[in-house]
Design a protein around this motif. Structure first.
Motif, short mmCIF file in Angstrom:
data_model
loop_
_atom_site.label_atom_id
_atom_site.label_comp_id
_atom_site.label_asym_id
_atom_site.label_seq_id
_atom_site.Cartn_x
_atom_site.Cartn_y
_atom_site.Cartn_z
N GLU A 7 -76.53 48.28 41.26
CA GLU A 7 -75.95 48.22 40.43
C GLU A 7 -75.68 49.51 39.75
O GLU A 7 -76.26 49.80 39.10
CB GLU A 7 -76.44 46.81 39.90
CG GLU A 7 -75.50 45.94 38.75
CD GLU A 7 -76.10 44.85 38.25
OE1 GLU A 7 -77.06 44.91 38.62
OE2 GLU A 7 -75.29 44.08 37.49
N VAL A 8 -74.85 49.69 38.96
CA VAL A 8 -74.29 50.86 38.00
C VAL A 8 -74.18 50.07 36.39
O VAL A 8 -73.19 49.12 35.80
CB VAL A 8 -73.29 51.46 38.28
CG1 VAL A 8 -72.50 52.97 37.18
CG2 VAL A 8 -73.42 52.55 39.38
N THR A 9 -75.06 50.32 35.62
CA THR A 9 -75.49 49.45 34.61
C THR A 9 -75.35 50.50 33.18
O THR A 9 -75.19 51.78 33.00
CB THR A 9 -77.33 48.27 34.88
OG1 THR A 9 -77.89 49.56 34.44
CG2 THR A 9 -76.80 47.73 36.07
N ASN B 127 -76.17 39.24 42.83
CA ASN B 127 -76.09 39.82 41.47
C ASN B 127 -76.80 38.86 39.83
O ASN B 127 -76.25 38.41 39.62
CB ASN B 127 -74.57 39.86 40.33
CG ASN B 127 -75.02 40.66 39.41
OD1 ASN B 127 -76.15 41.46 39.05
ND2 ASN B 127 -73.92 41.13 38.79
N LEU B 128 -79.03 38.65 40.60
CA LEU B 128 -78.94 37.98 40.22
C LEU B 128 -79.43 38.61 39.04
O LEU B 128 -80.21 37.79 37.85
CB LEU B 128 -79.85 36.92 40.72
CG LEU B 128 -78.84 36.75 41.85
CD1 LEU B 128 -79.75 35.73 43.24
CD2 LEU B 128 -78.09 35.64 41.64
N ASP B 129 -79.86 39.37 38.42
CA ASP B 129 -81.29 39.93 37.41
C ASP B 129 -80.76 39.10 36.03
O ASP B 129 -79.27 39.54 35.90
CB ASP B 129 -80.74 41.19 37.59
CG ASP B 129 -79.31 42.50 37.40
OD1 ASP B 129 -79.47 42.37 38.12
OD2 ASP B 129 -79.30 42.74 36.25
N GLY C 58 -81.11 39.27 27.79
CA GLY C 58 -80.60 37.45 27.91
C GLY C 58 -79.04 37.98 29.00
O GLY C 58 -78.59 36.02 29.38
N SER C 59 -78.26 39.04 28.48
CA SER C 59 -77.14 39.02 30.36
C SER C 59 -77.64 38.96 31.88
O SER C 59 -78.73 38.77 31.93
CB SER C 59 -76.12 40.09 29.58
OG SER C 59 -77.06 41.33 29.94
N GLY C 60 -76.93 37.97 32.22
CA GLY C 60 -77.04 37.65 33.37
C GLY C 60 -77.97 35.93 33.67
O GLY C 60 -77.77 35.26 34.63
N LEU C 61 -78.26 35.34 32.57
CA LEU C 61 -78.95 34.15 32.45
C LEU C 61 -77.35 33.15 33.01
O LEU C 61 -75.81 32.68 32.13
CB LEU C 61 -79.30 33.39 31.16
CG LEU C 61 -80.88 34.27 30.81
CD1 LEU C 61 -81.02 33.72 29.59
CD2 LEU C 61 -81.98 33.37 31.65
#
Lengths: 392, 334
Positions: free
Chosen positions: A233-235, B21-23, B28-31
């Protein structure tokens, strides 16, 4: 009169050995059955999330055979077939893509030899000498020739225009096993020398090393070399996952902890003689040998001391050091049979000199767990037996 | 968008990206949207986590302790837990969600993960017992060691002093041994090495070795199975709770708990090489046998059946789960 091994006809000189189909995929001869990975049971609660150690005391050269290269899993070594393998690239890319294993084999390929060292290698020695053998003190390391695709190639296939300025960008890489082990890697490193490897030492990766595809992150701690890699994943920020916050961070004496200590600094160890590889031939010609490596580049020089660090002699490198790869060194001596306090000291191309335990402890205290690259001492006794010790 | 330079791969679908894409990030982004309270978390923790991490997150044996250790980071052997060390709550949520329970990862719903994390916070005295953790209260939780980290500074603090020209002669006056590994002696024994050495030093005989007698083929009796396949399948699911400590089937070994092959009908406490608790040693001496009744009793309330058992599992609450488990154990190792 004479040696019966010579004067009498031996069975192997008279009868047959094995036919060609005896072992379609070869195994070491039975006499080498002690050259195996070993686990230290008390270290972890269970072998499923654990580590074992490469028998470096019994190997020579620099390439580690896959079959005895140490393993570290967080949820066991899974069996993932090539047909079931998928690699996802998502996040700040122009195209979110899925690759099959067959797709990966169609990209231009690269080969490189790199060492992988666990950040916790030698970690049990912070508080004092405790494990008696190079395998246990320094065996969380292996060195293989990897074949695969440059990570840069894959990232460019997905396109990095959308990511904008790459300086403050990261990738998050994650494995397909149940531990979902994942690490954040700065984009600069991702685009530099990382590869998605599917072969090691010429053959497919072993299950325990991430078959069918693992990440190679030259010179950086082994935990980042994601096995069974399934997602990139590019972040625009690090994820701060468990493996980069609660683990793989180095606590200093004052209680603060260093994070993002990715590089493995220069280090070396005498692999023989050592506690598991004593001198059995008495005085006379003796080969002292060991391994040296640096995550900051090539090894330039290795010195060996036989008196616990009072005097040093430059060892002979078997071949010029290669970047982020193991270097084999030798010191050929005429042993007079007296005891030795054997040490080795590596230097890399940046001018960094492997520190003593005392030097490291002065900066870091005793609780850092990771990144212990201190000079190791073996006390070789008159009998030829050796013991792991610390010296003043 | 256009294809990449090689035109390889295919576009990922939004469902695919959502599945993997669960991380979750520190902000808190991704919750996912959801909530869970301490009370529910207590029950979930007992069922899914306590067998390794202890009823109060205090850890069992060598398994990780998740609570305690506050103010120990500058001591010898600091205790690093969610409460004392972890800088971000997102890490705990993300790890429980993606990687736990051990041996049964990704089996908890989002609400259940919120509840388990709420309970871990409660165990660390970081929230009250009426706390509800949700995507909305998430950032309200203060992590004790949030400011406890610095970015790698080895280049500034170490590299200069570790790059001096190396000394070659008269580097120190005296050298003394200050510590020996043999004092602690925690190195594993090398039995293989001794066996190999013996093999190598065996006298070479002129007589040719005789071919070993062909091993008699092992006949495995096929048992008429009266087991309900549905029940067995159900039991296989329930067994996931046990997998972190127990193995069963071909190649099973003793782990934290003994291997369970042939458990049904076997004398209690008789697996070789496993160190049983005092309770099991006593049951074994009394000649107890794992019949259906004994298995059911132990599975329902382990500590009632064997008070000193080392097994921390609280027990299966449903009779249907117990019946399924017994059927499963019989099916995999008749």
């Amino acid at each position: 009169a004479g040696d019966p091994l010579i004067t009498e006809v031996q069975p192997w000189a008279s009868g047959f050995g094995d036919g060609v189909d005896e072992t379609p995929y070869g195994l070491p001869i039975k006499f080498e059955s002690d050259v195996v990975r070993r686990n230290v049971e008390w270290l972890t609660a269970d072998t499923i999330s654990s580590i074992n150690f490469t028998p470096i005391h019994a190997l020579d050269g620099t390439i580690t055979p896959q079959g005895c290269a140490f393993e570290r899993h967080h949820s066991g070594a899974i069996e993932l077939a090539k047909e079931d393998y998928r690699l996802m690239i998502n996040g700040l890319v122009d195209r979110e893509l899925i690759f099959t294993y067959a797709d990966l084999e169609r990209f231009p390929r690269v080969n490189q030899v790199n060492f992988l060292e666990c950040a916790a290698n030698t970690g049990m020695e912070w508080a004092g000498a405790q494990l008696n053998g190079a395998q246990f003190t320094h065996g969380m390391i292996h060195n293989m020739e990897y074949s695969g695709v440059s990570l840069r190639t894959i990232l460019e296939e997905a396109g990095l225009t959308k990511a904008g300025d790459l300086k403050d960008k990261w990738i998050y890489v994650e494995g397909a096993d149940a531990s979902s082990n994942g690490r954040s890697i700065p984009m600069e490193k991702a685009l530099d020398d990382c590869i998605l490897a599917f072969k090691a030492n010429g053959e497919a990766l072993r299950k325990e090393h991430g078959y069918p595809v693992r990440l190679v992150v030259p010179g950086w701690e082994g935990n980042m070399w994601i096995k069974w890699i399934r997602r990139i994943e590019v972040t625009d920020a690090p994820v701060e996952s468990r493996e980069e916050t609660s683990k793989y961070t180095d606590t200093l004496a004052d209680g603060t902890s260093r994070k993002w200590t990715w590089v493995m600094d220069a280090k070396s160890v005498v692999t023989s003689p050592s506690p598991q590889s004593p001198i059995t031939h008495g005085k006379g010609p003796l080969v002292i040998t060991g391994l040296a490596w640096s995550g900051n580049g090539a090894i330039k020089r290795v010195d060996v001391s036989r008196d616990g660090g009072k005097t040093w002699a430059e060892a002979r490198l078997a071949a010029p050091g290669q970047k982020m790869a193991l270097t084999r060194f030798y010191l050929d001596i005429d042993w007079d049979g007296s005891e030795m306090l054997l040490q080795s000291r590596a230097m890399d191309e940046t001018g960094y000199v492997q520190p003593t335990k005392t030097q490291l402890r002065a900066v870091r205290g005793l609780n850092s767990i990771y990144h212990n690259n201190c000079i190791q001492t073996w006390w070789v006794k008159e009998s030829g037996e050796a013991e792991n010790v610390e010296v003043s | 968008a256009d294809a990449g330079p090689f035109g390889l791969g295919r576009a990922a679908t939004s469902d695919e990206v959502a599945a993997w894409n669960l991380d979750v990030r520190p902000d808190g982004s991704g919750l996912p949207v959801g909530a869970g309270n301490v009370e529910d978390g207590d029950v979930l923790f007992a069922d899914n986590c306590a067998s390794c991490h202890g009823d109060f997150a205090e850890g069992r044996g060598n398994w990780p302790k998740l609570a305690g250790g506050v103010d120990t980071l500058d001591h010898d052997d600091p205790l690093k837990t969610v409460g004392s060390y972890w800088p971000y709550l997102s890490t705990t949520w993300d790890y429980v969600n993606r990687s736990m329970p051990f041996g049964n990862a990704q089996s908890l719903s989002a609400d259940e993960v919120y509840a388990v994390v709420a309970y871990i916070l409660y165990s660390n005295d970081m929230v009250e017992d009426d706390f509800i953790l949700s995507n909305e209260t998430f950032l309200d939780v203060e992590m004790r060691n949030a400011d406890g980290f610095i970015i790698d500074d080895r280049a500034e603090t170490e590299y200069a002093q570790f790059s001096a020209a190396p000394c070659m002669e008269n580097c120190k006056a005296e050298v003394e041994i200050t510590m020996r590994a043999l004092v602690l002696d925690v190195t594993p024994e090398e039995e293989d090495a001794e066996a190999a050495a013996q093999e190598q030093s065996a006298p070479v005989s002129k007589t040719k070795a005789e071919a070993p007698a062909a091993a008699a083929p092992v006949v495995v009796p096929v048992q008429e199975s009266a087991l309900d396949p549905g029940l067995v399948a159900e039991g296989a699911k329930v067994f996931k709770k046990c997998k972190a400590c127990h193995q069963v089937g071909e190649g099973a070994k003793n782990k934290t708990g003994p291997l369970l092959n042939g458990i049904a009908g076997r004398a209690v406490g008789t697996i070789e090489g496993f160190r049983y608790s005092k309770s099991f040693q006593e049951l074994s001496a009394e000649g107890a046998v794992w019949d259906d009744a004994a298995l059911a009793a132990f599975l329902a309330k382990p500590k009632a059946y064997a008070p000193k058992t080392k097994m921390s599992f609280a027990g299966l609450k449903k009779d249907s789960d117990i019946a399924a488990m017994i059927a499963y154990l019989k099916s995999v190792s008749p």
